[in-house]
Design an enzyme around this catalytic site. Structure first.
Site, PDB file in Angstrom:
ATOM      1  N   LYS A 155      31.264  33.568  45.361  1.00 37.03           N
ATOM      2  CA  LYS A 155      32.364  33.487  46.320  1.00 37.03           C
ATOM      3  C   LYS A 155      31.852  33.716  47.742  1.00 37.03           C
ATOM      4  CE  LYS A 155      36.715  35.670  47.548  1.00 37.03           C
ATOM      5  NZ  LYS A 155      37.823  36.531  47.191  1.00 37.03           N
ATOM      6  N   GLU A 194      21.736  39.413  43.903  1.00 41.71           N
ATOM      7  CA  GLU A 194      21.194  38.972  42.615  1.00 41.71           C
ATOM      8  C   GLU A 194      21.274  37.453  42.479  1.00 41.71           C
ATOM      9  OE1 GLU A 194      23.444  41.362  43.201  1.00 41.71           O
ATOM     10  OE2 GLU A 194      23.570  42.803  41.548  1.00 41.71           O
ATOM     11  N   GLY A 237      37.367  37.387  43.064  1.00 40.96           N
ATOM     12  CA  GLY A 237      36.241  37.023  42.190  1.00 40.96           C
ATOM     13  C   GLY A 237      36.608  37.109  40.714  1.00 40.96           C
ATOM     14  N   ARG A 238      37.257  38.193  40.308  1.00 40.89           N
ATOM     15  CA  ARG A 238      37.558  38.370  38.880  1.00 40.89           C
ATOM     16  C   ARG A 238      38.721  37.509  38.409  1.00 40.89           C
ATOM     17  NH1 ARG A 238      38.107  42.688  41.989  1.00 40.89           N
ATOM     18  NH2 ARG A 238      40.089  43.787  42.235  1.00 40.89           N
ATOM     19  N   GLU A 297      37.797  46.694  37.698  1.00 43.36           N
ATOM     20  CA  GLU A 297      37.636  46.495  39.143  1.00 43.36           C
ATOM     21  C   GLU A 297      38.993  46.567  39.840  1.00 43.36           C
ATOM     22  OE1 GLU A 297      33.732  44.125  40.797  1.00 43.36           O
ATOM     23  OE2 GLU A 297      35.534  42.950  40.599  1.00 43.36           O
ATOM     24  N   HIS A 332      32.467  48.715  11.470  1.00 44.16           N
ATOM     25  CA  HIS A 332      31.281  49.335  10.873  1.00 44.16           C
ATOM     26  C   HIS A 332      30.448  50.044  11.927  1.00 44.16           C
ATOM     27  CE1 HIS A 332      32.238  47.270   7.139  1.00 44.16           C
ATOM     28  NE2 HIS A 332      32.629  46.292   7.938  1.00 44.16           N
ATOM     29  N   LYS A 343      25.515  48.949  46.711  1.00 40.01           N
ATOM     30  CA  LYS A 343      24.817  47.781  47.280  1.00 40.01           C
ATOM     31  C   LYS A 343      24.091  48.172  48.560  1.00 40.01           C
ATOM     32  CE  LYS A 343      28.234  44.341  45.797  1.00 40.01           C
ATOM     33  NZ  LYS A 343      29.195  43.329  46.230  1.00 40.01           N
TER      34      LYS A 343
HETATM   35  O1  F6P Z   1      30.137  43.441  43.570  1.00 41.92           O
HETATM   36  C1  F6P Z   1      31.332  43.104  42.965  1.00 41.92           C
HETATM   37  C2  F6P Z   1      31.661  41.663  43.201  1.00 41.92           C
HETATM   38  O2  F6P Z   1      32.009  41.470  44.516  1.00 41.92           O
HETATM   39  C3  F6P Z   1      32.745  41.175  42.265  1.00 41.92           C
HETATM   40  O3  F6P Z   1      34.006  41.519  42.697  1.00 41.92           O
HETATM   41  C4  F6P Z   1      32.458  39.728  42.218  1.00 41.92           C
HETATM   42  O4  F6P Z   1      33.092  39.097  41.138  1.00 41.92           O
HETATM   43  C5  F6P Z   1      30.968  39.734  42.113  1.00 41.92           C
HETATM   44  O5  F6P Z   1      30.565  40.825  42.920  1.00 41.92           O
HETATM   45  C6  F6P Z   1      30.269  38.481  42.544  1.00 41.92           C
HETATM   46  O6  F6P Z   1      30.576  38.159  43.878  1.00 41.92           O
HETATM   47  P1  F6P Z   1      30.225  36.738  44.480  1.00 41.92           P
HETATM   48  O7  F6P Z   1      30.996  35.712  43.692  1.00 41.92           O
HETATM   49  O8  F6P Z   1      30.645  36.796  45.904  1.00 41.92           O
HETATM   50  O9  F6P Z   1      28.754  36.511  44.321  1.00 41.92           O
END
Ligand code: F6P
Length: 548
Positions: free
Chosen positions: A205, A211, A266-267, A352, A383, A511
């Site tokens: 987003k 990462e 995002g979620r 979140e 189990h 972060k």
């Molecule tokens: O760090 C949390 C977050 O911002 C989430 O809310 C989001 O889904 C995820 O990181 C990934 O964010 P992006 O789509 O901006 O890479």
């Protein structure tokens, strides 16, 4: 509403909980033959039995009064009308517009968002069809065989879950998901792939997530090690983002970008272009069916009276356990192997959204918010961790989910699966009394001291609540409805707790610190003084770091 403990409905619920806590679910069923009929309902493709909860008609009436006190109907309306309910980020939360069936305008600042949504959906259709049909060619002229989605959190969990749930009939493409910055994730995925036939979807987003960008850069290096010419990147890398400039800065052609908007959290973004890997995996028609199922649940949530509203009922029952019984966790237990990633996605949606400790206006809450969501597919959990559900000392309300029809029928497997799906909620609810356990042990030939010694271990307290969610088949429409159900349940709870369900500031501090620590790992001086533990660990890592 902030000081919940002072509202009439909250006080009444506390009082009611004290009266009800001594009642066993067995008794509630025994004295009320109409309980199942009254405490169950349909919504779209879903059937919910919530009768195995520690509730009575009075509990529900009080919970509904609490919902009215919190002005839940008004909040639902505000959400759907595109108000900026995410006020710390000054954003609307309009993911429902992404799956709206029909062209009724959805206005944001006076502008209808639906035409833009439909434009991106058409772009996704054209693109996914051309890749799936083999018309889209890689730089050597060969068709694409593998898609790698690079994203994390909401840009990974939802699409990965949907693909693993619905991809059983194997489309023309293999779709992989890389999220972890641990190089093992990317390297392990790429090991078996051919750069000439691989398409990367870089999904972020913000397009600033550390990462994702690092994984994307490493993927590009891997690709160029073979393809050589950077102009070939355009046939193999597409982006999904709200941030065109960042995408361009990264080096992806903006014509290969699929857009979405800041009013999609995002979620809550799998319904947007973040769902591109879903469309690539299962085809755009089935992605549309997923949207339609969610859209159906949106309509149900928006229009149904609170007492017949599935997300509202689930939200209220969750609040009942979290705030009046002190339950801190909630288990989701799908009896469908295809749903093995379902819990991870819903976990992000819930945790979140609900992991907040100040109210909308910034005051500390005076009540619990959120629950730890966990679980996994049945029967495996039976189990592993079910022992604690049955005989542990903590209360774990649980949702059991199951399809009536298997997508992969095999002998009597599905019947056995469903017998377990039925048995576990019954066992949790009924338990086993001392008299029943004694009779059982006697039948097994035990008596005297041996029997007495075993007896306490063989009793089950029961009275453990659960919901059962049944559906015909795990098809796109049903999965869409299920995900939307949990999204809306989460919103309902946020209203009752007076918290903002759509921001996530709590993830920022880690972060920031990681950015500093990355520099410090490479020898930069400490930016801000660390505590002795972190400094000690940093020194240790510096001394032992290998391959970094
Ligand atoms: O760090 C949390 C977050 O911002 C989430 O809310 C989001 O889904 C995820 O990181 C990934 O964010 P992006 O789509 O901006 O890479």
């Amino acid at each position: 509403m902030t000081e919940h403990s002072r509202t009439p409905a909250w006080n009444a619920l506390e009082q009611h909980q004290r009266e009800l806590s001594s009642l066993h679910l067995r008794d509630l069923f025994a004295r009320d033959p109409g309980r199942f009929e009254r405490f169950s309902l349909h919504a779209g493709p879903l059937f919910l039995d919530y009768s195995k909860n520690r509730i009575t008609d009075e509990t529900l009436a009080l919970l509904l009064a609490l919902a009215q006190e919190a002005r839940l109907p008004e909040w639902i309306d505000r959400l759907f009308r595109g108000e900026r309910v995410n006020d710390t980020e000054h954003r609307a939360a309009l993911h429902m517009a992404l799956r709206q069936q029909g062209d009724t305008p959805v206005l944001l600042d006076g502008k209808d968002v639906i035409p833009g949504v439909r434009q991106v959906l058409s772009h996704m259709r054209r693109f996914s069809e051309s890749v799936r049909s083999g018309e889209w060619r890689g730089y050597t002229g060969q068709p694409i065989t593998d898609v790698v989605n690079i994203g994390i959190g909401g840009s990974d969990l939802g699409p990965a879950m949907v693909v693993s749930a619905l991809d059983a009939d194997c489309g023309p493409l293999r779709v992989h998901f890389v999220s972890n910055v641990d190089g093992a994730d990317l390297a392990g995925t790429l090991r078996a792939l051919d750069p000439a036939q691989t398409l990367f979807v870089v999904a972020s987003k913000t397009f600033t997530t550390q990462e994702t960008l690092l994984n994307a850069r490493s993927a590009r290096d891997w690709f160029l090690a073979q393809a050589r010419d950077p102009k070939h990147v355009a046939r193999h890398f597409v982006a999904v983002s709200t941030q065109r400039d960042e995408v361009v800065r990264f080096g992806i052609d903006p014509s290969n970008m699929f857009e979405f908007w800041d009013w999609v959290g995002g979620r809550y973004s799998l319904w947007s272009a973040i769902g591109l890997p879903i469309a690539l995996a299962i085809g755009m028609d089935r992605f549309d069916a997923l949207l339609a199922g969610a859209g159906e649940m949106d309509e149900h949530f928006r229009r149904s009276p609170l007492p017949q509203n599935m997300p509202v009922l689930l939200g209220l029952i969750g609040v009942w356990y979290a705030n009046f019984f002190g339950a801190q966790t909630h288990a989701i237990l799908p009896y469908d192997q295809g749903m093995h990633r379902f819990v991870s996605h819903i976990q992000q949606v819930v945790m979140e959204s609900s992991g907040k400790s100040v109210t909308r206006d910034g005051r500390p809450v005076d009540h619990a918010t959120g629950t730890v969501v966990w679980g996994g597919p049945g029967t495996n959990g039976q189990h592993a961790y079910f022992q604690l559900l049955h005989q542990g000392t903590v209360l774990v309300p649980a949702d059991f989910l199951a399809p009536m029809e298997s997508r992969t029928p095999l002998g009597e497997h599905h019947r056995v699966l469903l017998s377990n799906f039925l048995a576990q909620p019954e066992a949790l609810m009924r338990g086993k009394t001392a008299a029943e356990a004694r009779a059982e042990l006697e039948r097994a030939g035990l008596s005297g001291e041996a029997l007495e010694r075993l007896l306490p271990h063989r009793c089950f307290p029961g009275n453990r609540p659960s919901n059962s969610l049944l559906f015909q088949k795990l098809d796109p429409r049903t999965l869409g409805a299920l995900i939307a159900l949990y999204e809306h349940k989460t919103f309902v709870q946020s209203v009752l707790w007076d918290i903002n369900a759509f921001d996530q500031w709590g993830v920022e501090l880690g972060k920031q610190l990681a950015r500093d620590l990355l520099a410090e790992l490479s020898g930069a001086p400490e930016r801000a003084p660390h505590d002795a533990s972190t400094r000690g660990l940093l020194d240790y890592v510096r001394r032992h770091l290998q391959n970094g």
